[in-house]
Enzyme design. Structure first.
Site, PDB file in Angstrom:
ATOM      1  CE  LYS A 162      -4.056  -2.251   2.042  1.00 44.41           C
ATOM      2  NZ  LYS A 162      -5.189  -2.098   3.000  1.00 44.41           N
ATOM      3  CE1 TYR A 168      -9.418  -3.120  -0.295  1.00 40.69           C
ATOM      4  CE2 TYR A 168      -8.457  -1.270  -1.482  1.00 40.69           C
ATOM      5  CZ  TYR A 168      -8.319  -2.365  -0.649  1.00 40.69           C
ATOM      6  OH  TYR A 168      -7.082  -2.706  -0.158  1.00 40.69           O
ATOM      7  CG  PHE A 221     -13.708   1.490   6.198  1.00 42.24           C
ATOM      8  CD1 PHE A 221     -13.183   0.911   5.044  1.00 42.24           C
ATOM      9  CD2 PHE A 221     -14.440   0.689   7.063  1.00 42.24           C
ATOM     10  CE1 PHE A 221     -13.380  -0.432   4.750  1.00 42.24           C
ATOM     11  CE2 PHE A 221     -14.651  -0.660   6.775  1.00 42.24           C
ATOM     12  CZ  PHE A 221     -14.118  -1.217   5.615  1.00 42.24           C
ATOM     13  NE  ARG A 278      -6.928 -12.014   5.096  1.00 41.67           N
ATOM     14  CZ  ARG A 278      -7.607 -10.862   4.985  1.00 41.67           C
ATOM     15  NH1 ARG A 278      -7.675 -10.221   3.819  1.00 41.67           N
ATOM     16  NH2 ARG A 278      -8.192 -10.318   6.022  1.00 41.67           N
ATOM     17  CB  THR A 325      -8.068  -5.693   9.342  1.00 47.05           C
ATOM     18  OG1 THR A 325      -8.586  -6.822   8.622  1.00 47.05           O
ATOM     19  CG2 THR A 325      -8.312  -4.432   8.542  1.00 47.05           C
ATOM     20  NE  ARG A 338      -3.042  -5.920   6.731  1.00 46.58           N
ATOM     21  CZ  ARG A 338      -4.209  -6.388   6.320  1.00 46.58           C
ATOM     22  NH1 ARG A 338      -4.857  -7.284   7.049  1.00 46.58           N
ATOM     23  NH2 ARG A 338      -4.736  -5.969   5.187  1.00 46.58           N
ATOM     24  CG  ASN A 382      -4.244  -2.455   6.544  1.00 52.18           C
ATOM     25  OD1 ASN A 382      -4.021  -2.057   5.410  1.00 52.18           O
ATOM     26  ND2 ASN A 382      -5.289  -3.211   6.850  1.00 52.18           N
ATOM     27  CG  HIS A 415      -5.402  -6.408  -0.759  1.00 53.60           C
ATOM     28  ND1 HIS A 415      -6.653  -6.310  -0.202  1.00 53.60           N
ATOM     29  CD2 HIS A 415      -5.499  -7.364  -1.731  1.00 53.60           C
ATOM     30  CE1 HIS A 415      -7.476  -7.169  -0.809  1.00 53.60           C
ATOM     31  NE2 HIS A 415      -6.796  -7.814  -1.747  1.00 53.60           N
ATOM     32  CD  GLU A 443      -8.787  -9.134  -4.204  1.00 53.23           C
ATOM     33  OE1 GLU A 443      -9.694  -8.826  -3.410  1.00 53.23           O
ATOM     34  OE2 GLU A 443      -7.669  -9.554  -3.821  1.00 53.23           O
TER      35      GLU A 443
HETATM   36  P1  IDP Z   1      -8.500  -6.775   5.063  1.00 51.39           P
HETATM   37  O1  IDP Z   1      -7.616  -5.847   4.234  1.00 51.39           O
HETATM   38  O2  IDP Z   1      -7.793  -7.287   6.277  1.00 51.39           O
HETATM   39  O3  IDP Z   1      -9.120  -7.876   4.229  1.00 51.39           O
HETATM   40  P2  IDP Z   1     -11.110  -5.496   5.009  1.00 51.39           P
HETATM   41  O4  IDP Z   1     -12.130  -5.614   6.093  1.00 51.39           O
HETATM   42  O5  IDP Z   1     -11.343  -6.237   3.726  1.00 51.39           O
HETATM   43  O6  IDP Z   1      -9.687  -5.876   5.636  1.00 51.39           O
HETATM   44  O7  IDP Z   1     -10.956  -3.954   4.696  1.00 51.39           O
HETATM   45  C1  IDP Z   1     -10.248  -3.505   3.552  1.00 51.39           C
HETATM   46  C2  IDP Z   1      -9.339  -2.367   3.959  1.00 51.39           C
HETATM   47  O8  IDP Z   1     -10.120  -1.257   4.374  1.00 51.39           O
HETATM   48  C3  IDP Z   1      -8.421  -2.669   5.131  1.00 51.39           C
HETATM   49  O9  IDP Z   1      -7.227  -3.338   4.772  1.00 51.39           O
HETATM   50  C4  IDP Z   1      -8.136  -1.276   5.659  1.00 51.39           C
HETATM   51  O10 IDP Z   1      -7.149  -0.623   4.855  1.00 51.39           O
HETATM   52  C5  IDP Z   1      -9.462  -0.577   5.448  1.00 51.39           C
HETATM   53  N1  IDP Z   1     -10.315  -0.676   6.644  1.00 51.39           N
HETATM   54  C6  IDP Z   1     -11.007  -1.750   7.078  1.00 51.39           C
HETATM   55  N2  IDP Z   1     -11.700  -1.497   8.213  1.00 51.39           N
HETATM   56  C7  IDP Z   1     -11.433  -0.197   8.487  1.00 51.39           C
HETATM   57  C8  IDP Z   1     -11.861   0.677   9.549  1.00 51.39           C
HETATM   58  O11 IDP Z   1     -12.618   0.313  10.450  1.00 51.39           O
HETATM   59  N3  IDP Z   1     -11.368   1.962   9.509  1.00 51.39           N
HETATM   60  C9  IDP Z   1     -10.528   2.400   8.511  1.00 51.39           C
HETATM   61  N4  IDP Z   1     -10.106   1.612   7.505  1.00 51.39           N
HETATM   62  C10 IDP Z   1     -10.552   0.323   7.485  1.00 51.39           C
HETATM   63 MG    MG Z   2     -10.450  -7.766   2.664  1.00 53.74          MG
END
Ligand code: IDP
Ligand code: MG
Length: 139
Positions: free
Chosen positions: A11, A51, A59, A87, A93, A104, A114, A117, A128
């Site tokens: 990222k 996304y 968010f 993962r 996350t 992470r 974070n 991805h 993807e």
């Molecule tokens: P993941 O990347 O671990 O699969 P997802 O729930 O798919 O997590 O969310 C996609 C991305 O959106 C996350 O990697 C993060 O960058 C962002 N994100 C997810 N939840 C939040 C939140 O509660 N606040 C701000 N950003 C978030």
């Molecule tokens: Mg995800």
């Protein structure tokens, strides 16, 4: 490819902190092979397309602004059980909840910034990978 490939993005904040190399080292040392890779910069619209599943989340605006704020590295990674193993390698996350030694935990700034991805299912991995790469860009 189902089952043995996953899609990652390094990222924008990780790229801007000059951490592409250290992250790729972790990925290689965990046994993943790079099958395709590109350094690119998503538009906000492209980030929204990638996304789309999160379009109704509070968010989403921050996520798509951030993911289009600077260059990223996208890559197809190959390994047995790629989606689940990747993962595990990247961790939760929110880096506050990520296990020690995960990417992470080591590199992320926050739940939104974070570091990387990772696809969450074989089906999404295929979608993807196709989002970023044509067949002739895969090795
Ligand atoms: P993941 O990347 O671990 O699969 P997802 O729930 O798919 O997590 O969310 C996609 C991305 O959106 C996350 O990697 C993060 O960058 C962002 N994100 C997810 N939840 C939040 C939140 O509660 N606040 C701000 N950003 C978030
Ligand atoms: Mg995800």
């Amino acid at each position: 490819m189902a089952g043995n490939q996953t899609l990652t993005m390094i990222k924008p904040e990780t790229v801007s902190k000059n951490n592409i190399g250290p992250v790729l080292k972790q990925i290689n040392e965990a046994g993943f092979r790079i099958k395709a890779m590109k350094f690119t910069h998503l538009t906000k619209q492209q980030a929204g397309e990638f996304y789309a599943v999160h379009a109704d989340k509070n968010f989403f605006e921050d996520l798509t602004s951030f993911m289009s704020s600077g260059p990223i590295v996208a890559a197809i990674l190959e390994k047995e059980n790629a989606v689940a193993d990747f993962r595990e390698l990247i961790g939760a996350t929110d880096p506050l909840n990520a296990a020690d030694g995960t990417i992470r935990k080591l590199f992320a700034e926050s739940k939104s910034r974070n570091a990387v991805h990772g696809s969450d299912s074989d089906e999404n991995a295929i979608t993807e990978c196709n989002f970023f790469f044509s067949q002739v860009e895969r090795f």
